[in-house]
Structures are given as C-alpha cells and as structure tokens.
Write a protein that holds these residues in place. Structure first.
Motif, PDB file in Angstrom:
ATOM      1  N   ASP A 162       3.590  -2.249   4.639  1.00 44.30           N
ATOM      2  CA  ASP A 162       4.004  -1.764   3.310  1.00 44.30           C
ATOM      3  C   ASP A 162       3.395  -0.277   3.234  1.00 44.30           C
ATOM      4  OD1 ASP A 162       4.866  -4.194   2.459  1.00 44.30           O
ATOM      5  OD2 ASP A 162       3.303  -4.610   1.225  1.00 44.30           O
ATOM      6  N   ALA A 163       2.413   0.258   3.638  1.00 46.95           N
ATOM      7  CA  ALA A 163       1.933   1.484   3.697  1.00 46.95           C
ATOM      8  C   ALA A 163       2.818   2.377   4.646  1.00 46.95           C
ATOM      9  CB  ALA A 163       0.273   1.749   4.070  1.00 46.95           C
ATOM     10  N   ALA A 164       3.158   1.708   5.619  1.00 48.01           N
ATOM     11  CA  ALA A 164       3.901   2.686   6.927  1.00 48.01           C
ATOM     12  C   ALA A 164       5.248   2.722   6.314  1.00 48.01           C
ATOM     13  CB  ALA A 164       3.984   1.719   7.973  1.00 48.01           C
ATOM     14  N   MET A 165       5.957   1.471   5.438  1.00 45.90           N
ATOM     15  CA  MET A 165       7.271   1.791   5.120  1.00 45.90           C
ATOM     16  C   MET A 165       7.421   2.943   3.985  1.00 45.90           C
ATOM     17  SD  MET A 165       9.465  -0.291   6.922  1.00 45.90           S
ATOM     18  CE  MET A 165       9.511  -1.481   7.903  1.00 45.90           C
ATOM     19  N   ASN A 166       6.350   2.711   3.283  1.00 46.14           N
ATOM     20  CA  ASN A 166       6.341   3.650   2.003  1.00 46.14           C
ATOM     21  C   ASN A 166       5.753   5.173   2.599  1.00 46.14           C
ATOM     22  OD1 ASN A 166       7.102   2.291  -0.489  1.00 46.14           O
ATOM     23  ND2 ASN A 166       5.375   0.733   0.151  1.00 46.14           N
ATOM     24  N   GLY A 167       5.588   5.588   3.655  1.00 49.92           N
ATOM     25  CA  GLY A 167       5.328   6.738   4.032  1.00 49.92           C
ATOM     26  C   GLY A 167       4.154   7.008   3.900  1.00 49.92           C
ATOM     27  N   GLN A 168       3.041   6.345   3.809  1.00 44.88           N
ATOM     28  CA  GLN A 168       1.574   6.425   3.615  1.00 44.88           C
ATOM     29  C   GLN A 168       1.055   6.259   5.065  1.00 44.88           C
ATOM     30  OE1 GLN A 168       1.153   3.485   0.631  1.00 44.88           O
ATOM     31  NE2 GLN A 168       1.550   4.708  -1.016  1.00 44.88           N
ATOM     32  N   GLY A 169       1.237   7.392   5.868  1.00 42.10           N
ATOM     33  CA  GLY A 169       0.797   7.229   7.100  1.00 42.10           C
ATOM     34  C   GLY A 169      -0.878   6.878   7.166  1.00 42.10           C
ATOM     35  N   ALA A 170      -1.654   8.165   6.424  1.00 43.28           N
ATOM     36  CA  ALA A 170      -2.991   8.174   6.334  1.00 43.28           C
ATOM     37  C   ALA A 170      -3.419   6.873   6.057  1.00 43.28           C
ATOM     38  CB  ALA A 170      -3.456   9.200   5.516  1.00 43.28           C
ATOM     39  N   HIS A 171      -3.048   6.386   5.040  1.00 41.87           N
ATOM     40  CA  HIS A 171      -3.550   4.994   4.631  1.00 41.87           C
ATOM     41  C   HIS A 171      -3.493   3.898   5.440  1.00 41.87           C
ATOM     42  CE1 HIS A 171      -4.594   2.072   1.587  1.00 41.87           C
ATOM     43  NE2 HIS A 171      -3.314   1.641   1.367  1.00 41.87           N
ATOM     44  N   ALA A 172      -2.340   3.739   6.281  1.00 43.35           N
ATOM     45  CA  ALA A 172      -2.029   2.845   7.034  1.00 43.35           C
ATOM     46  C   ALA A 172      -2.921   2.962   8.339  1.00 43.35           C
ATOM     47  CB  ALA A 172      -0.585   2.903   7.705  1.00 43.35           C
ATOM     48  N   ALA A 173      -3.322   3.970   8.781  1.00 43.52           N
ATOM     49  CA  ALA A 173      -4.249   4.582   9.668  1.00 43.52           C
ATOM     50  C   ALA A 173      -5.744   3.702   9.245  1.00 43.52           C
ATOM     51  CB  ALA A 173      -4.527   5.967   9.979  1.00 43.52           C
ATOM     52  N   ARG A 174      -6.124   4.235   8.071  1.00 45.30           N
ATOM     53  CA  ARG A 174      -7.368   3.832   7.576  1.00 45.30           C
ATOM     54  C   ARG A 174      -7.464   2.163   7.687  1.00 45.30           C
ATOM     55  NH1 ARG A 174      -9.586   1.719   3.064  1.00 45.30           N
ATOM     56  NH2 ARG A 174     -11.710   2.308   2.617  1.00 45.30           N
ATOM     57  N   MET A 175      -6.218   1.537   7.214  1.00 43.72           N
ATOM     58  CA  MET A 175      -6.374  -0.052   7.131  1.00 43.72           C
ATOM     59  C   MET A 175      -6.468  -0.563   8.476  1.00 43.72           C
ATOM     60  SD  MET A 175      -3.510  -0.564   4.067  1.00 43.72           S
ATOM     61  CE  MET A 175      -3.706  -2.314   4.033  1.00 43.72           C
ATOM     62  N   LEU A 176      -5.795   0.159   9.456  1.00 45.85           N
ATOM     63  CA  LEU A 176      -5.789  -0.274  10.463  1.00 45.85           C
ATOM     64  C   LEU A 176      -7.206  -0.168  11.351  1.00 45.85           C
ATOM     65  CD1 LEU A 176      -3.771  -1.631  13.014  1.00 45.85           C
ATOM     66  CD2 LEU A 176      -3.685   0.881  13.930  1.00 45.85           C
ATOM     67  N   ALA A 177      -8.103   1.035  10.989  1.00 48.00           N
ATOM     68  CA  ALA A 177      -9.175   1.050  11.671  1.00 48.00           C
ATOM     69  C   ALA A 177     -10.125   0.175  10.829  1.00 48.00           C
ATOM     70  CB  ALA A 177      -9.763   2.494  11.004  1.00 48.00           C
ATOM     71  N   ALA A 183      12.775  -1.278  -1.986  1.00 48.10           N
ATOM     72  CA  ALA A 183      12.662   0.064  -2.112  1.00 48.10           C
ATOM     73  C   ALA A 183      12.023   0.625  -1.049  1.00 48.10           C
ATOM     74  CB  ALA A 183      12.011   0.334  -3.528  1.00 48.10           C
ATOM     75  N   ALA A 184      10.922   0.124  -0.593  1.00 45.28           N
ATOM     76  CA  ALA A 184      10.107   0.447   0.487  1.00 45.28           C
ATOM     77  C   ALA A 184      11.094   0.623   1.939  1.00 45.28           C
ATOM     78  CB  ALA A 184       8.813  -0.279   0.905  1.00 45.28           C
ATOM     79  N   TYR A 185      11.751  -0.345   2.101  1.00 45.39           N
ATOM     80  CA  TYR A 185      12.671  -0.415   3.293  1.00 45.39           C
ATOM     81  C   TYR A 185      13.554   0.912   3.121  1.00 45.39           C
ATOM     82  CZ  TYR A 185      11.199  -4.555   5.561  1.00 45.39           C
ATOM     83  OH  TYR A 185      10.780  -5.851   6.254  1.00 45.39           O
ATOM     84  N   LYS A 186      14.355   0.900   2.015  1.00 45.21           N
ATOM     85  CA  LYS A 186      15.266   2.126   1.629  1.00 45.21           C
ATOM     86  C   LYS A 186      14.480   3.346   2.000  1.00 45.21           C
ATOM     87  CE  LYS A 186      17.998  -0.660  -1.491  1.00 45.21           C
ATOM     88  NZ  LYS A 186      18.575  -0.579  -2.952  1.00 45.21           N
ATOM     89  N   ARG A 187      13.323   3.469   1.536  1.00 42.88           N
ATOM     90  CA  ARG A 187      12.577   4.690   1.854  1.00 42.88           C
ATOM     91  C   ARG A 187      12.418   4.842   3.217  1.00 42.88           C
ATOM     92  NH1 ARG A 187      10.227   3.730  -3.179  1.00 42.88           N
ATOM     93  NH2 ARG A 187       8.913   2.336  -2.340  1.00 42.88           N
ATOM     94  N   ALA A 188      12.057   3.896   4.007  1.00 43.09           N
ATOM     95  CA  ALA A 188      11.890   4.152   5.348  1.00 43.09           C
ATOM     96  C   ALA A 188      13.070   4.533   6.201  1.00 43.09           C
ATOM     97  CB  ALA A 188      11.374   2.672   6.016  1.00 43.09           C
TER      98      ALA A 188
END
Length: 342
Positions: A218-233, A284-289
C-alpha cells in the motif's frame, strides 16, 4: 448534521433509535464500532429481528424495497442493514433509500454502512437519511490527531499514561487504529493502576507496524517510498524471510501490470478492477501508481521480482533485500525507476 462515530455513541445513550443511520468512512474500526453501537441499542430497545443486505454491482434493489415494506414476522421491530462498500447506491438504490426515508415504516430501523466516503459521495439519498436519522462519517485520523485518539481510548478503558508513553504507542502503530485498539485492550488486561511511562509502554507493546506486511505494498502504491523502506527494514529485523513477502508482492505487481495494459489500450479500467477483484478502497492507490508508470515499466517490475526470487533462493546474484527495496522504491517514485532498469 454530520456526526463523528464517538458523538453518535454518546447520543445513542440519550435517545430512542431513529428510522435510519448512515455510517461511512475509510477507518474500518470506527465504522465498525459505530455500527455496533446501533446494533447494541437496537437489542436494548427490544429489536430482535435483523436482516443483512450485501450490495454489489449486481444487487437487486427491489429485494431491499420489498423487505423494507414487508411486515415483521418475529418481532415488533426489525433492523435492516445495508452494506454498501462503494458508498454509491446508483440510481435504483438512491430511489429505494430515499423512498424509505420519505415515509419510514414504524417497525424498521435502517442501517447503511459504507467503506468509501468523500464529499462527492453524498446526494439526495444521504440527505434524506440525515433528515430522519443520522449521518456518521469516520474520517481518517490524521497523524497529529492520533495521540489524542489513543489517550481518549485509554481513558475510556481506565488507563493512565503520560504524554511520552502515548507518543510511543502512536509511533509503533503508524496510524493503524485496529492495532492501537488491540494494544490498548492488552494494556487494560495488564494494568497495575499506575500511570504508564514511556519505558513501560516500550516493554509492553508490540511494533505493529513491523508485522503489517499488507501495508508494505500500500505504501509503495501510494508513492510513500521512505515509509515502504522503513517497513521493509522492520520486517527484516523481525526475521521475516524474503520469499515470505514475494508472493504478495508479485501478485500485486502482476495485477498492476494487467491494469496498465488495459489502460494503455483505452480499455475499461473499472471492469478490470472488478475482474481482478480489487476492492473499491484499494482502487485509488492503484490509479495513483498507474499514473506514475507505463505498461512496459510494470512488466519490468514483474520481471525484476522474478530475479529477486532467484536471488533469495541462491540461484541469482545480489542481496535480495536490497533488490526488493529498490523495486518498492521504484514503484513509489518514477524517478527511482532507473534502479530496476536492466
């Protein structure tokens, strides 16, 4: 007048049930608890019969209309629930709901719940509900509002915590109200009567954000790269293996690639969402991506995940964690897409 879920709960204690309620919003916990409050009040008021209608694109609104006008078989009053995920009843549905509110029968209480809501969702049908009942909207709790929400819920459970402790919990759950509610319920079971400080909170609560694999995409699809990286870590720190993540990641990227192909040829994107069984709340997240990358780029993402899988199984080169992070960052940001090129 539009109510908050919390205001509705308080108001139900001081009035008999009204003919109709609309409870909507993208915060499932707040929607659920507000709807539960109506159900609880209905039972307290002696309403023993309950019917549920799940609305989808093929729903026959005449069935609901017939039930709304039919006499009760087993009790003096009935609670009729209409679960309308999209928040859009269409022409037929709006007519049925508006007609009910124009002349509500005395033996029926109507409860409409929606997973999606915005200022554009309302119409004459929701205004009709507001005239005879209540419209309740669970707007998302913003980051700066979350500590207050947590503190209020803790007080309701008989808990005391200082400001630093509340902030610790807010940071751990990252806006996930359900996770926050679960942690607060656990704290209530462990309560020793003393005010909880930050150190005590740290020792008692789990880092819910680290376990939430589904929110990673969800974070990646919504354009929240830093958030996705933190969650992955966080997932890596918890000992989660890359292959355990790749099934969901691959599925979501394949879905996006299929949607991108439909969009590229000017096809019916709404129909493809339905064919892919993608919930309205996710669209909406898919459309943004999809707006960030063309179809070829999505195919490249899918291919790259295949390489991550091979690396994770020792059949390819490179660090699979680093490679997966690069794919997620590229999904989130078109400028980072060069990281997965080649």
């Amino acid at each position: 007048m539009e109510l908050t879920p919390e205001r509705l709960v308080a108001q139900l204690d001081n009035e008999t049930l009204r003919p109709a309620y609309l409870i909507a919003g993208a915060e499932p916990l707040r929607v659920l608890e507000a709807a539960d409050a109506v159900r609880l009040r209905a039972r307290a008021q002696g309403i023993g019969e309950r019917e549920i209608f799940d609305v989808d694109a093929r729903f026959n609104w005449s069935l609901l209309e017939a039930s709304l006008r039919a006499p009760s078989l087993f009790s003096a009053q009935r609670l009729l629930e209409v679960r309308l995920p999209s928040g859009k009843p269409g022409t037929d549905g709006a007519k049925v709901l508006g007609g009910f509110c124009a002349d509500p029968p005395p033996d029926v209480v109507l409860l409409v719940t929606c997973d999606e809501w915005s200022r554009q969702h309302g119409g004459k049908w929701s205004e009709a509900i507001a005239r005879v009942g209540h419209v309740v909207v669970a707007w998302p709790v913003k980051a700066h509002e979350l500590p207050e929400w947590i503190e209020r819920r803790m007080r309701a459970r008989g808990l005391r915590a200082n400001r630093d402790a509340v902030q610790v919990l807010a940071e751990r759950v990252e806006g996930n109200l359900l996770a926050a509610a679960q942690e607060i319920d656990k704290l209530a079971l462990l309560d020793e009567g003393a005010t909880i400080d930050a150190a005590r909170m740290e020792s008692l609560v789990a880092d819910a954000a680290r376990f939430d694999v589904f929110r990673l995409l969800d974070a990646a699809m919504n354009g929240q790269g830093a958030h996705a990286a933190r969650m992955l870590a966080g997932l890596r720190a918890e000992g989660i293996a890359v292959p355990a993540l790749l099934g969901m990641v691959a599925m979501e990227l394949q879905r996006a690639a299929a949607l991108a192909q439909v969009q590229a040829r000017g096809g019916n994107l709404a129909a493809e969402f339905k064919a892919q069984r993608i919930w309205d709340s996710k669209q909406a997240a898919y459309k943004r991506a999809l707006a960030r990358h063309d179809a070829a780029r999505w195919d490249e993402f899918v291919a790259r995940i295949g390489r991550v899988d091979r690396a994770a199984k020792g059949r390819g080169d490179g660090d699979p964690w680093q490679q997966l992070e690069r794919v997620l960052l590229a999904v989130a940001d078109a400028k980072a897409a060069r990281l997965v090129a080649g």
